[in-house]
Design an enzyme around this catalytic site. Sequence first.
Site, PDB file in Angstrom:
ATOM      1  N   SER A   6     -15.153   6.009  10.798  1.00 33.04           N
ATOM      2  CA  SER A   6     -14.319   4.805  10.673  1.00 33.04           C
ATOM      3  C   SER A   6     -15.189   3.656  11.146  1.00 33.04           C
ATOM      4  CB  SER A   6     -13.058   4.895  11.538  1.00 33.04           C
ATOM      5  OG  SER A   6     -12.367   6.118  11.323  1.00 33.04           O
ATOM      6  N   HIS A   8       0.833  -1.206   0.000  1.00 31.69           N
ATOM      7  CA  HIS A   8       0.000   0.000   0.000  1.00 31.69           C
ATOM      8  C   HIS A   8       0.868   1.257   0.000  1.00 31.69           C
ATOM      9  CE1 HIS A   8      -3.214   2.811   1.018  1.00 31.69           C
ATOM     10  NE2 HIS A   8      -2.544   3.193   2.085  1.00 31.69           N
ATOM     11  N   LYS A  64     -10.048  11.942   7.212  1.00 26.37           N
ATOM     12  CA  LYS A  64     -10.212  10.626   7.825  1.00 26.37           C
ATOM     13  C   LYS A  64     -11.161  10.628   9.013  1.00 26.37           C
ATOM     14  CE  LYS A  64      -6.467   8.391   5.899  1.00 26.37           C
ATOM     15  NZ  LYS A  64      -6.455   7.015   5.374  1.00 26.37           N
TER      16      LYS A  64
END
Lengths: 437, 437
Positions: free
Chosen positions: B268, B145, B264
């Site tokens: 989540s 990643h 972000k």
Amino acid sequence: MTTLNETHDANLTSWVASANDEGTGFPVQNLPYAVFRRRGSEETFRPGVAIGDRILDLAALAELRVFDGQAGAALAACTADSLNPLMALGRAHWSALRLTLSRALRSGAALQARLEPLLVAQADAEYTTPARIGDYTDFYISLHHATAVGKQFRPDNPLLPNYKWVPIGYHGRASSVGVEQRFPRPVGQTRPAAEGEPPQFGPCQRLDYELELGVFVGTGNAQGDRIALDQADDHVFGLCILNDWSARDIQAWEYQPLGPFLAKNFASTISPWIVTLEALEPFRAAWTRAAGEPQPLPYLASERNRAQGAYDVQMEVLLTTEVSRAAGHPPARLSSSNFRDAYWNIAQLLAHHTVNGCNLQPGDLLGTGTLSGPQPEEAGSLLELTQGGKAPIELPWGEQRVFLQDGDQVIIRAECRKAGYPRIGFGESAGTVLAAR
Amino acid sequence: MTTLNETHDANLTSWVASANDEGTGFPVQNLPYAVFRRRGSEETFRPGVAIGDRILDLAALAELRVFDGQAGAALAACTADSLNPLMALGRAHWSALRLTLSRALRSGAALQARLEPLLVAQADAEYTTPARIGDYTDFYISLHHATAVGKQFRPDNPLLPNYKWVPIGYHGRASSVGVEQRFPRPVGQTRPAAEGEPPQFGPCQRLDYELELGVFVGTGNAQGDRIALDQADDHVFGLCILNDWSARDIQAWEYQPLGPFLAKNFASTISPWIVTLEALEPFRAAWTRAAGEPQPLPYLASERNRAQGAYDVQMEVLLTTEVSRAAGHPPARLSSSNFRDAYWNIAQLLAHHTVNGCNLQPGDLLGTGTLSGPQPEEAGSLLELTQGGKAPIELPWGEQRVFLQDGDQVIIRAECRKAGYPRIGFGESAGTVLAAR
């Protein structure tokens, strides 16, 4: 929108004599909150409000059931070991409790005799973190700090293009925020001594402090909602002092691409006292951008925010060392600066933090980031004061410092002053570096 | 150091018939924990353990007082609305409760008649976040990643020099971690359309998911102490699935120099179920560095960690859309990968996180970061699968995607399989993107 009310009357005095003395910074116009107990006791920690050199025990006061209405409900929330229940009640309750405490602590108050037994000397108290901090966010709102630090990393291009548009922030570590901290020097990886070699490992060699203020969130927002700029003040409980200790050598090696981590999360020291936003009302200031600076995007701009978005809070950093304490020298003042000089203001931080629907909760802590002022002597960290460790500071008792040594104690103080008004103090944040384990 | 014990016996079956069916992933060898209540009820949320397609209500079981010793104490900790009290008890208690639950749920157990009334169908349950998460840390432990994403930002130099030495991590937002989330598309600033212009502002145009696992900390460490690599397993309660939703366009504009923030922290999504580390014991794997890769520094290396530091957990990402759900199509599989391919392992994350004295607490969540595998079809995000949005994905029902559209639902599943052993499932993390507010 709070405006001045009878609690801000400059002429008020308290029946607690020390509150009328400029020295403590805790006059009846201030009334900051902490969570305390008698030092060395096994008592439970509980909320208290500062008045002069005393603490009024709010949990004990709640048992007297002398307040009713919103003030009574707010006081009933002051029996836990954190201020979170009070924070969650919201601004009307905070304001009602402040008014009622102000009246009860004023000279001539009928309640004096009943409240006197509930006072504890601050000299006999110890404190714990005033709130259970769910999330701690640290911002970066001093243009002067960002420019000075940026110059050390990118001499030709100190300020990144986003800085003047985005109130840059990142999530910090909530678990290691505390009061009166004494912590071992952090250990970790630092840059390899030469390219191609493994990194170095050991105790941090460039340990620094950061002069900040902390903003305690009172009421939060539901996930998916946002807090509008002009409603932000309703969500802020108050301000504290914050020292965001930083391991510069660990930071330099670890921070790309996702930001600081172990360089910051070993300790962050706040003042035990939270000064409420309402107590700071007389110290609001216009928030202006210098000529040539871009105006914020609409979600970060309003007439009201420009008129009174800033706060005039003066801060200073002091240092003691093993040598200075042994010799009885007073702390050395390393720098001072003013919160008014920040590039972004508190309401903007809340509006930005929630514009994407991120939920804030009672007790969340927002750090301002290092509050360096425009002058070199207003730098809020050793990194800046020593030009990245190249220009040692001479301490009055003959020692030098570039970064912190074991045994060094950093004290940050903050206060609000204006002519004809009692001094509003924040107490102090004090933390001490111990040897690495 | 846990080894296999009677709870791992592959031949065990349960008197809950569905547990003996490979389909659920919740055989008596698994026994994962969640916090649940009957869907749509006003019941309090309480801990439960999955067995087949049922949930054993642990709060109700505690009231029976049929267990004693460490198992009884552990069960008594399962009456809160979070697993934190159980997590804080430590590994011996977790293990004792597992053994006792295993014995009580096995075919032929004497307690069957008393436990049957305490079962709730998973189909009738709703869940809440299984722990009060004090701090959420996200790591970045997939080399594949990091390389793929790095290539998009820095084609000539995708991997930064620290990557192979530092388990890169940063603090995320704890307040917005949840289960079964439905959240509005985040709004925010993105890059200016042209140099010198103000940034753009509006709903995210490059909304992505990230395939991760979450590690729930059980017992923590005191501030200033560290968790040694070979003791780390004792501090881990278990693993869940984690989708770290990411707004790529917001991230690209905001993330320098302090890391991702609003990109972000809006949501989540974790799975409701936490699979304990003990349940995963049969799926431990050797942790090796490929030839030519540097060996970790001593605090991140041990013989034991090399021998069994990794876990063989297979994961997959699935997508449904408004169109696919209306037409009754099964979810489209976007990718799959295996946790074993990560560059760092769980014990290393805890050892690194605490090497500087940072204190972990019960209920803290550590995300692994996107777990992309070595093959292109093992990429754990759309950013990778679509080469930064340049190569659309064709969905089986005729739609295309580069990034997520409103109404899209992302499902992540995880499981452990080996010949001769019942399938150990994690359930799923499912979240849906709503229109921006």
